[in-house]
Design a protein around this motif. Structure first.
Motif, PDB file in Angstrom:
ATOM      1  N   ALA A 157     -14.444  -3.108   6.959  1.00 19.97           N
ATOM      2  CA  ALA A 157     -15.199  -3.255   5.725  1.00 19.97           C
ATOM      3  C   ALA A 157     -14.377  -2.088   4.253  1.00 19.97           C
ATOM      4  CB  ALA A 157     -15.909  -1.487   5.986  1.00 19.97           C
ATOM      5  N   ALA A 158     -12.830  -2.137   5.172  1.00 18.57           N
ATOM      6  CA  ALA A 158     -12.156  -2.442   4.229  1.00 18.57           C
ATOM      7  C   ALA A 158     -11.403  -3.468   3.398  1.00 18.57           C
ATOM      8  CB  ALA A 158     -10.682  -1.316   4.427  1.00 18.57           C
ATOM      9  N   ALA A 159     -11.022  -3.892   4.538  1.00 18.04           N
ATOM     10  CA  ALA A 159     -11.433  -5.436   3.981  1.00 18.04           C
ATOM     11  C   ALA A 159     -11.383  -6.298   3.156  1.00 18.04           C
ATOM     12  CB  ALA A 159     -10.482  -6.375   5.309  1.00 18.04           C
ATOM     13  N   ALA A 160     -12.991  -6.636   2.982  1.00 15.69           N
ATOM     14  CA  ALA A 160     -13.920  -7.130   2.693  1.00 15.69           C
ATOM     15  C   ALA A 160     -13.989  -6.319   1.098  1.00 15.69           C
ATOM     16  CB  ALA A 160     -15.394  -7.032   2.969  1.00 15.69           C
ATOM     17  N   SER A 161     -13.786  -5.296   0.943  1.00 14.20           N
ATOM     18  CA  SER A 161     -14.134  -4.217  -0.286  1.00 14.20           C
ATOM     19  C   SER A 161     -13.276  -4.141  -1.012  1.00 14.20           C
ATOM     20  CB  SER A 161     -15.080  -3.691  -0.314  1.00 14.20           C
ATOM     21  OG  SER A 161     -14.911  -2.207   0.735  1.00 14.20           O
ATOM     22  N   ARG A 162     -11.903  -4.269  -0.466  1.00 19.77           N
ATOM     23  CA  ARG A 162     -10.664  -3.926  -1.448  1.00 19.77           C
ATOM     24  C   ARG A 162     -10.260  -1.890  -1.790  1.00 19.77           C
ATOM     25  NH1 ARG A 162      -9.309  -5.702  -6.530  1.00 19.77           N
ATOM     26  NH2 ARG A 162      -6.717  -5.477  -6.171  1.00 19.77           N
ATOM     27  N   VAL A 163     -11.277  -1.455  -0.676  1.00 20.23           N
ATOM     28  CA  VAL A 163     -10.441  -0.647  -0.979  1.00 20.23           C
ATOM     29  C   VAL A 163      -9.564  -0.007  -0.462  1.00 20.23           C
ATOM     30  CG1 VAL A 163     -11.527   2.629   0.830  1.00 20.23           C
ATOM     31  CG2 VAL A 163     -12.418   0.364   0.536  1.00 20.23           C
ATOM     32  N   CYS A 164      -9.139   0.919  -1.269  1.00 24.28           N
ATOM     33  CA  CYS A 164      -7.708   1.412  -1.879  1.00 24.28           C
ATOM     34  C   CYS A 164      -6.910   2.462  -1.623  1.00 24.28           C
ATOM     35  CB  CYS A 164      -7.082   1.958  -3.517  1.00 24.28           C
ATOM     36  SG  CYS A 164      -6.077   1.321  -3.748  1.00 24.28           S
ATOM     37  N   ASP A 165      -7.052   3.134  -0.245  1.00 28.57           N
ATOM     38  CA  ASP A 165      -6.584   4.381   0.499  1.00 28.57           C
ATOM     39  C   ASP A 165      -5.645   3.979   1.531  1.00 28.57           C
ATOM     40  OD1 ASP A 165      -8.008   2.732   2.777  1.00 28.57           O
ATOM     41  OD2 ASP A 165      -9.100   4.698   3.474  1.00 28.57           O
ATOM     42  N   GLY A 166      -4.668   2.672   1.992  1.00 25.46           N
ATOM     43  CA  GLY A 166      -4.315   2.817   2.211  1.00 25.46           C
ATOM     44  C   GLY A 166      -2.634   3.611   1.690  1.00 25.46           C
ATOM     45  N   TYR A 167      -1.526   4.200   3.329  1.00 23.60           N
ATOM     46  CA  TYR A 167      -0.260   4.927   2.734  1.00 23.60           C
ATOM     47  C   TYR A 167       0.935   4.115   3.617  1.00 23.60           C
ATOM     48  CZ  TYR A 167      -1.385   7.846   6.661  1.00 23.60           C
ATOM     49  OH  TYR A 167      -1.864   8.095   7.967  1.00 23.60           O
ATOM     50  N   ILE A 168       1.735   4.890   3.270  1.00 21.07           N
ATOM     51  CA  ILE A 168       3.151   4.693   3.688  1.00 21.07           C
ATOM     52  C   ILE A 168       2.833   6.362   4.744  1.00 21.07           C
ATOM     53  CG2 ILE A 168       5.153   3.820   3.960  1.00 21.07           C
ATOM     54  CD1 ILE A 168       4.425   2.280   1.467  1.00 21.07           C
ATOM     55  N   ALA A 169       3.960   6.427   5.471  1.00 24.73           N
ATOM     56  CA  ALA A 169       4.420   7.326   6.624  1.00 24.73           C
ATOM     57  C   ALA A 169       5.831   7.139   6.941  1.00 24.73           C
ATOM     58  CB  ALA A 169       3.553   7.892   6.771  1.00 24.73           C
ATOM     59  N   VAL A 170       7.143   8.222   6.404  1.00 27.93           N
ATOM     60  CA  VAL A 170       8.047   8.221   6.837  1.00 27.93           C
ATOM     61  C   VAL A 170       8.274   9.117   7.974  1.00 27.93           C
ATOM     62  CG1 VAL A 170       9.163   9.929   5.273  1.00 27.93           C
ATOM     63  CG2 VAL A 170      10.279   7.892   6.295  1.00 27.93           C
ATOM     64  N   ILE A 171       9.106   9.119   9.177  1.00 24.56           N
ATOM     65  CA  ILE A 171       9.383   9.412  10.018  1.00 24.56           C
ATOM     66  C   ILE A 171      10.979   9.659  10.177  1.00 24.56           C
ATOM     67  CG2 ILE A 171       9.100  10.353  12.557  1.00 24.56           C
ATOM     68  CD1 ILE A 171       7.520   8.338  12.414  1.00 24.56           C
ATOM     69  N   ASP A 172      11.212  11.193  10.247  1.00 24.65           N
ATOM     70  CA  ASP A 172      12.714  11.422   9.773  1.00 24.65           C
ATOM     71  C   ASP A 172      13.731  12.720  11.108  1.00 24.65           C
ATOM     72  OD1 ASP A 172      11.962  13.765   8.377  1.00 24.65           O
ATOM     73  OD2 ASP A 172      13.129  12.921   6.183  1.00 24.65           O
ATOM     74  N   GLU A 173      14.207  13.464  10.774  1.00 29.58           N
ATOM     75  CA  GLU A 173      14.241  15.335  11.506  1.00 29.58           C
ATOM     76  C   GLU A 173      13.259  15.650  11.063  1.00 29.58           C
ATOM     77  OE1 GLU A 173      17.115  15.438   7.837  1.00 29.58           O
ATOM     78  OE2 GLU A 173      16.178  13.402   9.713  1.00 29.58           O
ATOM     79  N   ARG A 174      12.462  15.823  10.674  1.00 22.72           N
ATOM     80  CA  ARG A 174      11.944  16.702   9.888  1.00 22.72           C
ATOM     81  C   ARG A 174      10.227  16.444  10.152  1.00 22.72           C
ATOM     82  NH1 ARG A 174      14.887  15.308   6.005  1.00 22.72           N
ATOM     83  NH2 ARG A 174      16.321  16.562   4.980  1.00 22.72           N
ATOM     84  N   GLY A 175       9.714  15.298  11.322  1.00 19.78           N
ATOM     85  CA  GLY A 175       8.878  15.563  11.357  1.00 19.78           C
ATOM     86  C   GLY A 175       8.178  14.255  10.965  1.00 19.78           C
ATOM     87  N   ILE A 176       6.539  13.599  10.447  1.00 17.15           N
ATOM     88  CA  ILE A 176       6.519  13.114  10.101  1.00 17.15           C
ATOM     89  C   ILE A 176       4.951  13.080   8.675  1.00 17.15           C
ATOM     90  CG2 ILE A 176       3.303  12.734  11.093  1.00 17.15           C
ATOM     91  CD1 ILE A 176       3.759   9.690  11.202  1.00 17.15           C
ATOM     92  N   ARG A 177       5.275  12.308   7.740  1.00 17.47           N
ATOM     93  CA  ARG A 177       4.978  12.534   6.454  1.00 17.47           C
ATOM     94  C   ARG A 177       3.928  11.765   5.287  1.00 17.47           C
ATOM     95  NH1 ARG A 177      10.183  13.397   5.064  1.00 17.47           N
ATOM     96  NH2 ARG A 177      10.927  12.543   3.557  1.00 17.47           N
ATOM     97  N   VAL A 178       3.400  11.946   4.517  1.00 18.09           N
ATOM     98  CA  VAL A 178       2.834  10.305   3.682  1.00 18.09           C
ATOM     99  C   VAL A 178       4.047  10.638   2.308  1.00 18.09           C
ATOM    100  CG1 VAL A 178       1.180   9.533   2.300  1.00 18.09           C
ATOM    101  CG2 VAL A 178       0.673  11.163   4.743  1.00 18.09           C
ATOM    102  N   VAL A 179       4.668   9.312   2.117  1.00 17.82           N
ATOM    103  CA  VAL A 179       5.221   9.575   1.236  1.00 17.82           C
ATOM    104  C   VAL A 179       4.851   8.243  -0.301  1.00 17.82           C
ATOM    105  CG1 VAL A 179       7.966  10.008   2.422  1.00 17.82           C
ATOM    106  CG2 VAL A 179       7.084   7.498   2.134  1.00 17.82           C
TER     107      VAL A 179
END
Length: 350
Positions: A157-179
């Protein structure tokens, strides 16, 4: 005077394309090692290893009993997920040679030893389910970059309707977080040679975005200066990307099954067009109108790497280009006029 781009005048000669592997299932992502070994994602739930001599072996995922209470819960719970819904998508080598798997079926970031023992690294972020994990990348500082296409269920449904909720996370010594967030179906990401910019595929954008890495903060890397790189509409849905050593960003356009490159200046070059013209035109028109159907997508495919999804550079001189796909059963490959940019695991190989 600037150096001539090695892609000037280059297009892929279809008569020189050969194939590697056989009876593969959804070889979406491919990793190449300096000794000639290839590893590709396999829809049966694991990876297929293809040796330099052409011999191959499927390695299925299985729960690692040593980590029965890891981030993803019990080993039994992971085994159930692996049995019922695993779909390895993006792959990367961890620093120790294990394989990081962004699992599009189980919505997990996993790590698998080369004999198949698998454990969950992350299944949640900020207390919420992580979403539709798509791709994973390790950088020279041993950080892991993770893309999540959407949190919408079903993801189609997201692919078909161009939903804009994708994100990027990074994982380092602090753990995981959205950047960074607010992307149109985040797909593959790559870092440039100096690791100054992260290039981000927005599949339903359909374009490439880039963001600058800000290393100045004590609380970890941040992404800034977001901008579209190259055309705002690539003429198809971008999926996989890879840099060559000159700085060209090669890119697959899935379903229209084209291979393009964006020069360092952002100019688009068409390197290979394997799409069906009528089906590709129909796909573009209905995507723009918001009336695209599954039948339209099924009709749009090429014959070389149907639903061309990724590419990677390999071979002893990094001049062999391997194409990943969603519907293919082999890995097509051809020679490039320019070497690829070595990935981190290539640079650190002994």
């Amino acid at each position: 005077m600037p150096a001539a781009n090695p892609l000037d005048g280059f297009t892929v000669d279809r008569t020189r394309i050969r194939t590697v592997g056989r009876d593969l299932q959804r070889p979406e992502c491919i990793l190449a090692e300096p000794d000639g070994t290839l590893w590709c994602a396999d829809a049966r739930g694991g990876v297929t290893r293809i040796a330099a001599d052409g011999s191959q072996r499927f390695i299925g995922q299985r729960a690692d009993e040593r980590f029965a209470a890891g981030a993803g819960g019990t080993a039994e719970a992971l085994e159930a997920k692996l049995t019922t819904g695993t779909l390895p998508n993006g792959l990367a080598f961890a620093a120790n040679g294990d394989i990081l798997i962004s699992n599009f079926g189980t919505d997990l970031l996993e790590i698998m030893t080369r004999d198949g023992q698998t454990r969950t690294l992350y299944d949640r972020i900020d207390g919420q389910p992580i979403g539709k994990v798509n791709f994973v990348l390790r950088d020279s500082r041993q950080r892991i970059w993770l893309t999540v296409s959407t949190r919408v269920n079903p993801w189609t449904a997201a692919a078909a309707s161009r939903v804009c909720d994708g994100y990027i996370a990074v994982i380092d010594e602090r753990g995981i977080r959205v950047v960074a967030d607010g992307f149109y179906f985040t797909n593959e990401v790559r870092l440039d040679a100096k690791e100054e910019w992260l290039y981000i595929v927005e599949t339903t954008g359909p374009h490439i975005t880039r963001m600058r890495l800000d290393e100045s903060r004590a609380d970890g890397v941040r992404l800034t200066d977001r901008e579209v790189f190259g055309p705002s509409h690539l003429g198809g849905s971008p999926d996989g990307i890879a840099f060559d050593s000159f700085g060209n960003l090669w890119c697959t356009l899935i379903m229209v099954d084209q291979l393009i490159a964006l020069t360092p200046e952002g100019d688009k070059r068409l390197l290979l067009d394997d799409g069906d013209p009528a089906a590709s035109r129909n796909l573009r028109e209905k995507t723009a109108a918001g009336t695209l159907t599954a039948e339209d997508m099924q009709r749009a495919r090429g014959t070389i790497a149907p639903w061309m999804a990724s590419l990677t550079f390999g071979g002893p001189d990094l001049r062999t280009v391997y194409l990943g796909s969603l519907l293919g059963t082999t890995i097509p490959c051809f020679r490039s006029p320019v070497p690829g940019l070595p990935m981190v695991h290539w640079q650190t190989a002994s």
